[in-house]
Design a protein around this motif. Structure first.
Motif, mmCIF file in Angstrom:
data_model
loop_
_atom_site.group_PDB
_atom_site.id
_atom_site.type_symbol
_atom_site.label_atom_id
_atom_site.label_comp_id
_atom_site.label_asym_id
_atom_site.label_seq_id
_atom_site.Cartn_x
_atom_site.Cartn_y
_atom_site.Cartn_z
ATOM 1 N N LEU A 107 0.810 -1.354 -0.026
ATOM 2 C CA LEU A 107 0.061 -0.177 0.112
ATOM 3 C C LEU A 107 0.783 1.218 -0.017
ATOM 4 C CD1 LEU A 107 -2.811 -1.182 2.412
ATOM 5 C CD2 LEU A 107 -2.972 -0.838 -0.016
ATOM 6 N N GLU A 108 2.232 1.307 0.629
ATOM 7 C CA GLU A 108 2.838 2.329 0.804
ATOM 8 C C GLU A 108 3.626 2.504 -0.574
ATOM 9 O OE1 GLU A 108 5.624 1.943 4.091
ATOM 10 O OE2 GLU A 108 4.020 1.673 5.381
ATOM 11 N N GLN A 109 3.865 1.522 -1.216
ATOM 12 C CA GLN A 109 4.714 1.616 -2.415
ATOM 13 C C GLN A 109 3.558 2.045 -3.477
ATOM 14 O OE1 GLN A 109 7.686 1.214 -3.277
ATOM 15 N NE2 GLN A 109 8.056 1.332 -0.908
ATOM 16 N N ILE A 110 2.524 1.548 -3.526
ATOM 17 C CA ILE A 110 1.378 1.988 -4.576
ATOM 18 C C ILE A 110 1.382 3.459 -4.382
ATOM 19 C CG2 ILE A 110 -0.884 1.858 -5.053
ATOM 20 C CD1 ILE A 110 -0.808 -1.092 -4.100
ATOM 21 N N LEU A 111 1.265 4.155 -3.249
ATOM 22 C CA LEU A 111 0.922 5.582 -2.919
ATOM 23 C C LEU A 111 2.054 6.227 -3.485
ATOM 24 C CD1 LEU A 111 -0.513 7.972 -1.567
ATOM 25 C CD2 LEU A 111 0.759 7.482 0.290
ATOM 26 N N TYR A 157 -6.952 7.305 -3.868
ATOM 27 C CA TYR A 157 -6.825 6.313 -4.567
ATOM 28 C C TYR A 157 -6.415 4.949 -3.674
ATOM 29 C CZ TYR A 157 -5.477 3.209 -8.722
ATOM 30 O OH TYR A 157 -5.483 2.296 -9.670
ATOM 31 N N VAL A 158 -5.627 5.212 -2.844
ATOM 32 C CA VAL A 158 -5.087 4.058 -2.036
ATOM 33 C C VAL A 158 -6.023 4.060 -0.905
ATOM 34 C CG1 VAL A 158 -3.290 3.335 -0.249
ATOM 35 C CG2 VAL A 158 -2.402 4.400 -2.491
ATOM 36 N N LYS A 159 -6.748 4.941 -0.510
ATOM 37 C CA LYS A 159 -7.786 4.961 0.536
ATOM 38 C C LYS A 159 -8.956 3.980 -0.049
ATOM 39 C CE LYS A 159 -10.660 7.847 3.532
ATOM 40 N NZ LYS A 159 -10.760 9.227 3.807
ATOM 41 N N ALA A 160 -9.375 4.141 -1.314
ATOM 42 C CA ALA A 160 -10.360 3.387 -2.003
ATOM 43 C C ALA A 160 -9.928 2.006 -2.051
ATOM 44 C CB ALA A 160 -10.632 3.908 -3.368
ATOM 45 N N LEU A 161 -8.461 1.984 -2.414
ATOM 46 C CA LEU A 161 -8.164 0.339 -2.488
ATOM 47 C C LEU A 161 -8.191 -0.261 -1.225
ATOM 48 C CD1 LEU A 161 -6.789 -1.985 -3.672
ATOM 49 C CD2 LEU A 161 -4.807 -0.781 -3.522
ATOM 50 N N ARG A 162 -7.782 0.403 -0.196
ATOM 51 C CA ARG A 162 -7.702 -0.227 1.186
ATOM 52 C C ARG A 162 -9.365 -0.402 1.698
ATOM 53 N NH1 ARG A 162 -3.674 0.378 5.443
ATOM 54 N NH2 ARG A 162 -4.543 -0.549 7.392
ATOM 55 N N PHE A 163 -10.157 0.622 1.390
ATOM 56 C CA PHE A 163 -11.324 0.386 1.582
ATOM 57 C C PHE A 163 -11.894 -1.223 1.058
ATOM 58 C CE2 PHE A 163 -15.897 0.197 0.586
ATOM 59 C CZ PHE A 163 -16.745 0.471 2.091
ATOM 60 N N GLU A 164 -11.564 -1.412 0.068
ATOM 61 C CA GLU A 164 -12.212 -2.686 -0.735
ATOM 62 C C GLU A 164 -11.372 -3.940 -0.013
ATOM 63 O OE1 GLU A 164 -14.292 -3.153 -3.052
ATOM 64 O OE2 GLU A 164 -14.614 -0.882 -3.100
ATOM 65 N N CYS A 165 -10.064 -3.660 0.670
ATOM 66 C CA CYS A 165 -9.478 -4.716 1.482
ATOM 67 C C CYS A 165 -10.265 -4.979 2.697
ATOM 68 C CB CYS A 165 -8.137 -4.392 1.663
ATOM 69 S SG CYS A 165 -6.924 -4.202 0.339
ATOM 70 N N GLU A 166 -10.753 -3.926 3.214
ATOM 71 C CA GLU A 166 -11.362 -3.983 4.487
ATOM 72 C C GLU A 166 -12.647 -4.569 4.444
ATOM 73 O OE1 GLU A 166 -10.260 -3.068 7.460
ATOM 74 O OE2 GLU A 166 -8.321 -2.400 6.476
ATOM 75 N N ILE A 167 -13.337 -4.782 3.521
ATOM 76 C CA ILE A 167 -14.562 -5.407 3.435
ATOM 77 C C ILE A 167 -14.676 -6.789 2.878
ATOM 78 C CG2 ILE A 167 -15.885 -3.442 3.048
ATOM 79 C CD1 ILE A 167 -16.215 -4.042 0.265
ATOM 80 N N ILE A 168 -13.314 -7.396 2.659
ATOM 81 C CA ILE A 168 -13.381 -8.736 2.222
ATOM 82 C C ILE A 168 -13.923 -9.714 3.051
ATOM 83 C CG2 ILE A 168 -11.515 -10.501 1.906
ATOM 84 C CD1 ILE A 168 -9.782 -8.745 0.550
ATOM 85 N N ASP A 169 -14.007 -9.626 4.429
ATOM 86 C CA ASP A 169 -14.298 -10.450 5.338
ATOM 87 C C ASP A 169 -15.883 -10.474 5.333
ATOM 88 O OD1 ASP A 169 -14.433 -8.046 6.434
ATOM 89 O OD2 ASP A 169 -14.366 -8.602 8.433
ATOM 90 N N THR A 170 -16.718 -9.561 4.636
ATOM 91 C CA THR A 170 -18.146 -9.423 4.475
ATOM 92 C C THR A 170 -18.660 -10.008 3.386
ATOM 93 O OG1 THR A 170 -18.202 -7.550 3.350
ATOM 94 C CG2 THR A 170 -17.885 -7.336 5.740
#
Length: 103
Positions: A12-16, A35-48
């Motif tokens: 995530l740091e390298q993407i930024l 952009y990275v915040k949106a990507l991280r959001f998608e990661c955060e909902i994987i468990d749902t």
């Protein structure tokens, strides 16, 4: 629950950094951060998610047995590679790579 290993956090740091310093078309820092915040959001909902796709590329299998694809736009998608523990609904994210680097 979603847990990132050190490699995924570094991704995530390298993407930024990559978006902000891209030779062809660098993004303004705030745009790159969003952009990275949106990507991280998608990661955060994987468990749902109810369905967890198995990895198919050998390069992905090295990092985990499950794959979530975040389609950013018509050309770019992000492959989030993780291990899944169904009883506890825990996703251990191990690698984040875009389709340009997946072979």
């Amino acid at each position: 629950m979603v847990i990132y290993n050190e490699t995924a956090r570094n991704d995530l740091e390298q993407i930024l950094y990559g978006l902000a310093t891209w030779q062809k078309h660098p993004l303004e820092f705030e745009h790159a951060r969003n952009y990275v915040k949106a990507l991280r959001f998608e990661c955060e909902i994987i468990d749902t998610k109810n369905y967890h796709r198995n990895t198919s590329f050998q390069a992905h299998k090295e990092f985990g047995d499950k794959l979530f694809v975040y389609k950013r736009n018509a050309k770019t998608q992000w492959n989030i590679i993780y291990n899944w523990q169904p009883p506890q609904r825990i996703a251990f994210i191990n690698k984040i790579v875009n389709n340009y680097l997946t072979k």
